[in-house]
Design an enzyme around this catalytic site. Structure first.
Site, PDB file in Angstrom:
ATOM      1  N   SER A 181       6.791  -7.161  -5.457  1.00 31.89           N
ATOM      2  CA  SER A 181       6.828  -6.274  -4.290  1.00 31.89           C
ATOM      3  C   SER A 181       8.148  -5.538  -4.106  1.00 31.89           C
ATOM      4  O   SER A 181       8.184  -4.518  -3.440  1.00 31.89           O
ATOM      5  CB  SER A 181       6.512  -7.068  -3.031  1.00 31.89           C
ATOM      6  OG  SER A 181       7.473  -8.093  -2.849  1.00 31.89           O
ATOM      7  N   HIS A 209      -0.165  -7.574  -4.020  1.00 31.10           N
ATOM      8  CA  HIS A 209       0.087  -6.128  -3.981  1.00 31.10           C
ATOM      9  C   HIS A 209      -0.755  -5.349  -4.996  1.00 31.10           C
ATOM     10  O   HIS A 209      -0.606  -4.137  -5.119  1.00 31.10           O
ATOM     11  CB  HIS A 209       1.571  -5.833  -4.213  1.00 31.10           C
ATOM     12  CG  HIS A 209       2.415  -6.038  -2.996  1.00 31.10           C
ATOM     13  ND1 HIS A 209       2.554  -5.083  -2.005  1.00 31.10           N
ATOM     14  CD2 HIS A 209       3.149  -7.100  -2.593  1.00 31.10           C
ATOM     15  CE1 HIS A 209       3.355  -5.543  -1.059  1.00 31.10           C
ATOM     16  NE2 HIS A 209       3.730  -6.770  -1.384  1.00 31.10           N
ATOM     17  N   LYS A 240      -2.946  -6.763   3.005  1.00 34.12           N
ATOM     18  CA  LYS A 240      -2.248  -5.566   2.504  1.00 34.12           C
ATOM     19  C   LYS A 240      -3.247  -4.427   2.359  1.00 34.12           C
ATOM     20  O   LYS A 240      -3.657  -3.865   3.358  1.00 34.12           O
ATOM     21  CB  LYS A 240      -1.491  -5.934   1.236  1.00 34.12           C
ATOM     22  CG  LYS A 240      -0.307  -6.831   1.623  1.00 34.12           C
ATOM     23  CD  LYS A 240       0.516  -7.347   0.499  1.00 34.12           C
ATOM     24  CE  LYS A 240       1.695  -8.123   1.089  1.00 34.12           C
ATOM     25  NZ  LYS A 240       2.026  -9.317   0.334  1.00 34.12           N
TER      26      LYS A 240
HETATM   27  C1  LIG Z   1       2.553 -10.544   0.847  1.00 33.61           C
HETATM   28  C2  LIG Z   1       2.382 -11.582  -0.175  1.00 33.61           C
HETATM   29  C3  LIG Z   1       1.831 -12.816   0.148  1.00 33.61           C
HETATM   30  C4  LIG Z   1       1.483 -13.183   1.574  1.00 33.61           C
HETATM   31  O1  LIG Z   1       0.278 -12.629   1.974  1.00 33.61           O
HETATM   32  P1  LIG Z   1      -0.164 -12.791   3.507  1.00 33.61           P
HETATM   33  O2  LIG Z   1      -1.624 -12.573   3.463  1.00 33.61           O
HETATM   34  O3  LIG Z   1       0.577 -11.777   4.295  1.00 33.61           O
HETATM   35  O4  LIG Z   1       0.186 -14.178   3.916  1.00 33.61           O
HETATM   36  C5  LIG Z   1       1.633 -13.728  -0.852  1.00 33.61           C
HETATM   37  N1  LIG Z   1       1.989 -13.454  -2.127  1.00 33.61           N
HETATM   38  C6  LIG Z   1       2.529 -12.284  -2.481  1.00 33.61           C
HETATM   39  C7  LIG Z   1       2.879 -12.019  -3.908  1.00 33.61           C
HETATM   40  C8  LIG Z   1       2.753 -11.304  -1.515  1.00 33.61           C
HETATM   41  O5  LIG Z   1       3.296 -10.133  -1.858  1.00 33.61           O
END
Ligand SMILES: *Cc1c(COP(=O)(O)O)cnc(C)c1O
Length: 393
Positions: A181, A209, A240
């Site tokens: 990310s 992502h 996301k």
């Molecule tokens: C954003 C993210 C998460 C967390 O996801 P949520 O649904 O917001 O808890 C987990 N792993 C990765 C790689 C992320 O980028």
């Protein structure tokens, strides 16, 4: 010394280091333009890749679900039964992702805490990319397995580590982010799996992502590389690109069945609410029918990146709509972000150490299908003005 003085001292230290987090307040739905601390600004920092967070189709589905199912699940699924909605979402996700089965959790973060300790324990090894997400790191810690880090996105480094531990008697798990990310680079999952194959390693990717972004109509990283059936576990998030909240594991039925029995956040915590699930189902249905929004996302990202590069910005090595505008110096990055917000009504947050290495501060621009070309023109032009004023370009 009071017993809580350590907290005051620690917070003072964080303030001195300039890493104290102040949280901005959003007074509108998510979208291309939002109200932040009372001011209408161009939103360049949400994970709302496809604009689903305020999509009328998702909102209608959520409203209908409230009428039919109420607002809360009121119990843990294994104890007092699961609502049909949750099962429907899991079936639709499995079909969408072209895998045998799926199981949903309360968040992406929770999904890693659920899956990793269910699969490996204290006598086992976890091969983990050195830049993996915090939730993977915490999932590994909870499992009490031994973590063996390999160099970021380097199959040769993974290979060397697998060789070094090849006589280890325990189980082995490989885990990597799909899309990282902070830089927007994509794990070389095809090569990682090839390297891992002869060592009998369970393979897992956290594609938070990449879901809704990579692959045909957003089917994710396995689809991107054509790895159907080769990967054991894909973790995804609904928070996301899907615009709602929740997480899931998609993969082999054997593993999903096992998680129903063993994953602690599934066994001991309530599921997300009916309107959440209904909105997630609507998002999956939309992507199942058409990849139009995903195409728009990539078109927008390419458009913005070309403009920014033409202005002379360094965009790192992103391969996705995540666009890190590399600044380097921490103070300059935070000043650029502040200036964009105050003078140009642009919401684009700077990211600095310890989230990224020292001297690699950046402004991470998140492009969405919800942006218009005018939005992107405006954003890039203001970035260029501010970048020139601060000597970045
Ligand atoms: C954003 C993210 C998460 C967390 O996801 P949520 O649904 O917001 O808890 C987990 N792993 C990765 C790689 C992320 O980028």
């Amino acid at each position: 010394m009071g017993k809580l003085d350590f907290i005051r001292q620690d917070l003072d230290a964080v303030r001195k280091a300039g890493t104290f987090i102040t949280i901005r307040t959003i007074g509108s739905p998510q979208g291309a333009w939002i109200v932040v601390d009372g001011k209408k600004v161009l939103n360049l920092c949400s994970n709302n890749y496809l604009g689903f967070a305020n999509d009328s189709r998702l909102k209608r589905a959520a409203q209908k679900a409230i009428d039919e199912y109420g607002v809360g699940p009121a119990a843990v699924r294994t104890i007092a039964g699961t609502m049909a909605l949750h099962t429907t979402l899991e079936e639709k996700l499995a079909k969408f992702k072209n895998v045998e089965a799926a199981i949903s959790f309360q968040s992406g973060f929770n999904t890693n805490l659920a899956a990793i300790p269910a699969l490996v324990g204290k006598d086992d090894l976890i091969f983990s990319d050195e830049l993996n997400h915090a939730s993977i790191i915490d999932g590994c810690r909870l499992s009490r397995g031994k973590v063996v880090r390999y160099e970021h996105c380097r199959p040769e480094s993974l290979k060397a580590q697998l060789e070094a531990y090849k006589d280890h008697p325990g189980k082995k798990l490989l885990v990597t982010d799909g899309v990282f990310s902070m830089d927007g680079d994509i794990a070389p999952l095809d090569k990682l799996l090839e390297v891992a194959e002869p060592y009998g390693v369970i393979t897992m990717v956290d594609d938070a992502h990449g879901e809704g972004v990579l692959g045909n109509a957003g089917r994710g990283i396995a689809d991107h590389y054509g790895l159907h059936g080769k990967l054991d576990i894909e973790v995804g998030t609904m928070s996301k690109a899907f615009g709602v909240v929740g997480g899931y594991v998609a993969g082999k039925k054997l593993i999903v069945d096992y998680l129903h029995q063993k994953a602690r956040p599934f066994l001991f915590s309530s599921a997300v609410t009916p309107p959440d699930v209904a909105a997630c189902i609507a998002a999956v249905d939309i992507l199942q029918k058409s990849g139009e929004l995903v195409e728009k996302l990539w078109d927008n990202a390419g458009y913005f990146k070309r403009k920014m590069e033409a202005y002379g910005f360094d965009l790192g090595f992103s391969q996705t709509p995540i666009t890190p505008v590399m600044i380097g110096d921490e103070k300059t990055a935070s000043e650029l972000s502040r200036r964009l917000f105050e003078e140009d009504s642009i919401f684009a947050q700077s990211i600095a150490f310890p989230t990224v290495p020292k001297g690699k501060a950046r402004i991470r621009v998140m492009i969405s299908a919800g942006h218009s070309k005018e939005d992107l023109d405006y954003g890039a032009a203001k970035f260029a003005e501010a970048g020139k004023a601060l000597g970045v370009i």
